[in-house]
Every structure is written in structure tokens, then in C-alpha cells.
Design an enzyme around this catalytic site. Sequence first.
Site, short mmCIF file in Angstrom:
data_model
loop_
_atom_site.label_atom_id
_atom_site.label_comp_id
_atom_site.label_asym_id
_atom_site.label_seq_id
_atom_site.Cartn_x
_atom_site.Cartn_y
_atom_site.Cartn_z
N ASN A 1 -2.37 -0.28 -3.41
CA ASN A 1 -2.43 -0.48 -2.08
C ASN A 1 -3.84 -0.99 -1.83
O ASN A 1 -4.78 -0.03 -1.90
CB ASN A 1 -2.00 0.70 -1.28
CG ASN A 1 -2.33 0.27 0.45
OD1 ASN A 1 -2.88 -0.82 0.96
ND2 ASN A 1 -1.65 1.04 1.10
N CYS B 1 -4.66 -2.09 7.22
CA CYS B 1 -3.96 -2.94 6.20
C CYS B 1 -3.42 -4.21 6.82
O CYS B 1 -2.89 -5.20 6.36
CB CYS B 1 -2.91 -2.23 5.39
SG CYS B 1 -3.24 -0.83 4.86
N HIS C 1 2.88 -6.33 3.34
CA HIS C 1 1.72 -5.54 2.87
C HIS C 1 2.30 -4.68 1.59
O HIS C 1 3.43 -4.40 1.84
CB HIS C 1 1.36 -4.65 4.04
CG HIS C 1 0.40 -3.31 3.59
ND1 HIS C 1 -0.60 -3.65 2.67
CD2 HIS C 1 0.45 -2.12 3.95
CE1 HIS C 1 -1.23 -2.49 2.52
NE2 HIS C 1 -0.66 -1.59 3.19
N1 ACO Z 1 3.31 12.96 -8.72
C1 ACO Z 1 4.44 13.53 -9.01
N2 ACO Z 1 5.29 14.30 -8.02
C2 ACO Z 1 4.83 14.17 -6.91
C3 ACO Z 1 3.77 13.39 -6.45
C4 ACO Z 1 2.88 12.75 -7.42
N3 ACO Z 1 1.96 11.83 -7.24
N4 ACO Z 1 3.65 13.55 -5.15
C5 ACO Z 1 4.67 14.33 -4.65
N5 ACO Z 1 5.42 14.62 -5.65
C6 ACO Z 1 6.49 15.58 -5.56
C7 ACO Z 1 6.63 16.52 -4.28
O1 ACO Z 1 5.88 17.58 -4.56
C8 ACO Z 1 7.97 16.54 -4.25
O2 ACO Z 1 8.42 17.69 -5.24
P1 ACO Z 1 9.61 18.56 -4.81
O3 ACO Z 1 10.79 17.91 -4.46
O4 ACO Z 1 9.92 19.49 -5.95
O5 ACO Z 1 9.28 19.11 -3.58
C9 ACO Z 1 8.66 15.24 -4.65
O6 ACO Z 1 7.73 14.70 -5.59
C10 ACO Z 1 8.67 14.30 -3.55
O7 ACO Z 1 7.62 14.28 -2.89
P2 ACO Z 1 7.58 13.33 -1.43
O8 ACO Z 1 6.17 13.65 -0.69
O9 ACO Z 1 8.91 13.71 -0.58
O10 ACO Z 1 7.72 11.97 -1.83
P3 ACO Z 1 7.92 10.71 -1.38
O11 ACO Z 1 9.18 9.84 -1.87
O12 ACO Z 1 7.92 10.81 0.11
O13 ACO Z 1 6.56 9.88 -1.69
C11 ACO Z 1 4.80 8.70 -0.94
C12 ACO Z 1 5.29 9.86 -1.25
C13 ACO Z 1 4.39 7.78 -2.10
C14 ACO Z 1 3.15 9.02 -0.63
C15 ACO Z 1 5.52 8.01 0.31
O14 ACO Z 1 5.77 8.86 1.18
C16 ACO Z 1 4.78 6.82 0.72
O15 ACO Z 1 4.66 5.89 0.18
N6 ACO Z 1 4.33 7.00 2.03
C17 ACO Z 1 3.73 5.76 2.79
C18 ACO Z 1 2.13 5.88 2.59
C19 ACO Z 1 1.49 4.44 3.16
O16 ACO Z 1 2.13 3.18 2.99
N7 ACO Z 1 0.11 4.56 3.02
C20 ACO Z 1 -0.59 3.51 3.46
C21 ACO Z 1 -0.44 2.95 4.67
S1 ACO Z 1 -1.60 1.58 4.91
C22 ACO Z 1 -2.92 1.88 5.18
O17 ACO Z 1 -3.62 1.89 6.33
C23 ACO Z 1 -4.10 2.13 4.02
#
Ligand code: ACO
Length: 316
Positions: free
Chosen positions: A270, A116, A240
Site C-alpha cells: 500500500n 490514499c 486503491h
Molecule cells: N501475521 C500473522 N498473523 C496475524 C497478523 C500478521 N501480520 N496480523 C494479525 N494476525 C492474526 C491475528 O492475531 C488473528 O489471530 P487469532 O484469530 O488467533 O486471534 C488473525 O490473524 C486474524 O486477525 P485479523 O486482525 O482479524 O486480520 P484481518 O483479516 O482483519 O486482516 C488487516 C488484518 C490485513 C489489517 C485487514 O484488516 C486490513 O487490510 N484492513 C484494512 C487496512 C487498510 O486498508 N488500511 C489502509 C487504509 S488507506 C490509508 O489511508 C493509508
Amino acid sequence: MPKIPQNVRGARFTGWGTSLGHNTVTNEDLTKTMDTNDEWIKERTGIHRRHIGGSTAELSIASGSAALQMSGVDPLSIDALILATTTPDRCVPATSATVQNALGLRCGAFDINAACSGFVYSLVNAHGLIAMGAERVLLIGTDTLARITDWTDRNTAILFADGSGAAVLESTTGSGHLLGWDLDADGSAEEILFAERGGYIQMDGKEVFRRAVRIMVDSATKSMNAAGVTADQISVIVPHQANIRIIKAACERLGIPLERSSVVIHETGNTSSASIPLALFGDFGQVKPKQGDLVLLVGFGAGMTAASAILEWGAQ
Ligand code: ACO
């Protein structure tokens, strides 16, 4: 953090264009294939819809030809094409070769994979070519992440999408628009975000999130120091577009109000290498720079790469 030498030949953008994946996919659409919901996706990521479909070459040709048209330059006068992409259409040749031919360019063409951060990596490299005598460089950032996303995995499928952004960078007789830059990578973090050849993206979302904010702030601070400017002088930050919460946290730590941040993630998801050019050049009602504004571009991605640049908008 290298500084730009005095009297080096500068450059500025003279045209740009964007394109998005062919089909719109809403959060509601995703609920048909995975256990998720619209409210969670909007609240936890800021994404409302995304666009998927098309090859990396197709989307690049669309944005690249729009950029050439806007700049009004003869395609034969382009001295180099740089295509930032993590998702080339083939292993060999580089997708830039396909795009070079389709756009009628007769110049060197190569791909850059810095995830990215790719568009900012390309921008800095293009300035290097111009300092070495090139007159015009076409830069394109394109990704078709839909092709390496498992559409049943709610951890990743809610985030990724397809898009492209392009710009013509031309040499200038006056000072150029690039005032400072930083490129970074930490290969020791490889395992938190990767895709094997022929496989899907694997991601430790929490760890990526934690590191993303830190490395964006680090890189942006290095660029501002190199340019000799401070956060309060930045009129527009173009981060980004990975997660609205990452953008908010980075802006807060940098001391730049969120209102000065270009945000298009609600519409694009993204799109990796296309993310920063879509946020800078796209038309989604986001904040845009005006003549003379100081603009901070800052990205991060797999690698883990980070890259930033300070531009004086419209400088000639
Ligand atoms: N829909 C509904 N519920 C969900 C989902 C979903 N898609 N995903 C997770 N949950 C639930 C989980 O099971 C968890 O439930 P629980 O509390 O009962 O256990 C709760 O929601 C929270 O889950 P987390 O994994 O803690 O969610 P988080 O707030 O961390 O969000 C996410 C996850 C969106 C992936 C976030 O961590 C993120 O954006 N990380 C960065 C990712 C990123 O930027 N990647 C790209 C990099 S750039 C590149 O090179 C491509």
C-alpha cells in the site's frame, strides 16, 4: 455529485512515469522483526513484497521527470504542479516546492493531503485548473509510508510501502477524457486511521476494511451516475491497492469482474497517494486500458476520504 458542465475545456494525459522505494522487502524479511509469516500476509492482504526507501521529493522527481520526458513538453510550459502526499519531507515548505525546483518548473506548486485518495483529488483539481485556462499540469502522487510505520507492529508494517506515480495532463481542443467524478470525506472516522506529528500510523484494521468497501462502492456509483455510464461499460477499474480482499469485495458489489481490475498490490504493497498511479501507469503485468476504454479510478483513505473518476482512455 457535481456534473461536468457542457463545453468546459477538457484535458488528457500525454505522459506518465513511476518510481518505487529503493529497497525490496519480502514478507520473509518481515518475519525477522515481527511475529508473522509469508503465507498469512499473502492470503490476508495479497502482498508478496514491497519497496521502501527514499524521500518523497526523490521519488517524485524520478516519476515526474519520466512523465515530462514521455510527454515531450518543455518543463517551463507547465502551469502548475500538484503533489498528492501524506508524507511530506518537511512541515514547511510543501514538498512540491522542492520538486518544482528540481524539475526546472516555473509555476505554482502545492501539496494535497487526501491520504490514499490523493491522486484522484489531484486529478479533479488539475481539470479545474485547465478549465480555468492552464494548458498543462503535472500531477504526482507519492508516499513514503515506511517513515511513519512502526516496523515491529505486524498490524501495519505488513501493509505499507513507498512509491510514486506522475502524469502530465494537457488541455485538449476536443472533449477531454474525464466524464464524471466524485470526491468525499467523513472526518468523523478520523480515529480509526491516523498518525500524530512525529508518530507512527495507528489503525483499526477491521473497521477500516468494513468502511473501505462501502465508501469505494458509493463513490464509484456516484461517478458512474455523473458520467451516465453503468458498471458493465467499465473496461478497467483501477482501485486503491490496500488489500486484495477489499478490491475483490468492491468489484463484486459493483458487479465488475475481478479480471477487469488492475492489481499491483502483490508487488507494491500500500503506497497511499502513489497506489492508483502505480496501478494505472506502472508495469507489473496488470490489466491496462486501451484506446476508447472506460476506466474507473477509485480510492479511499484516512480522513476517511474517498474519490473516484471515470475516464475515456485516450479521448482527445
Ligand atoms: N501475521 C500473522 N498473523 C496475524 C497478523 C500478521 N501480520 N496480523 C494479525 N494476525 C492474526 C491475528 O492475531 C488473528 O489471530 P487469532 O484469530 O488467533 O486471534 C488473525 O490473524 C486474524 O486477525 P485479523 O486482525 O482479524 O486480520 P484481518 O483479516 O482483519 O486482516 C488487516 C488484518 C490485513 C489489517 C485487514 O484488516 C486490513 O487490510 N484492513 C484494512 C487496512 C487498510 O486498508 N488500511 C489502509 C487504509 S488507506 C490509508 O489511508 C493509508
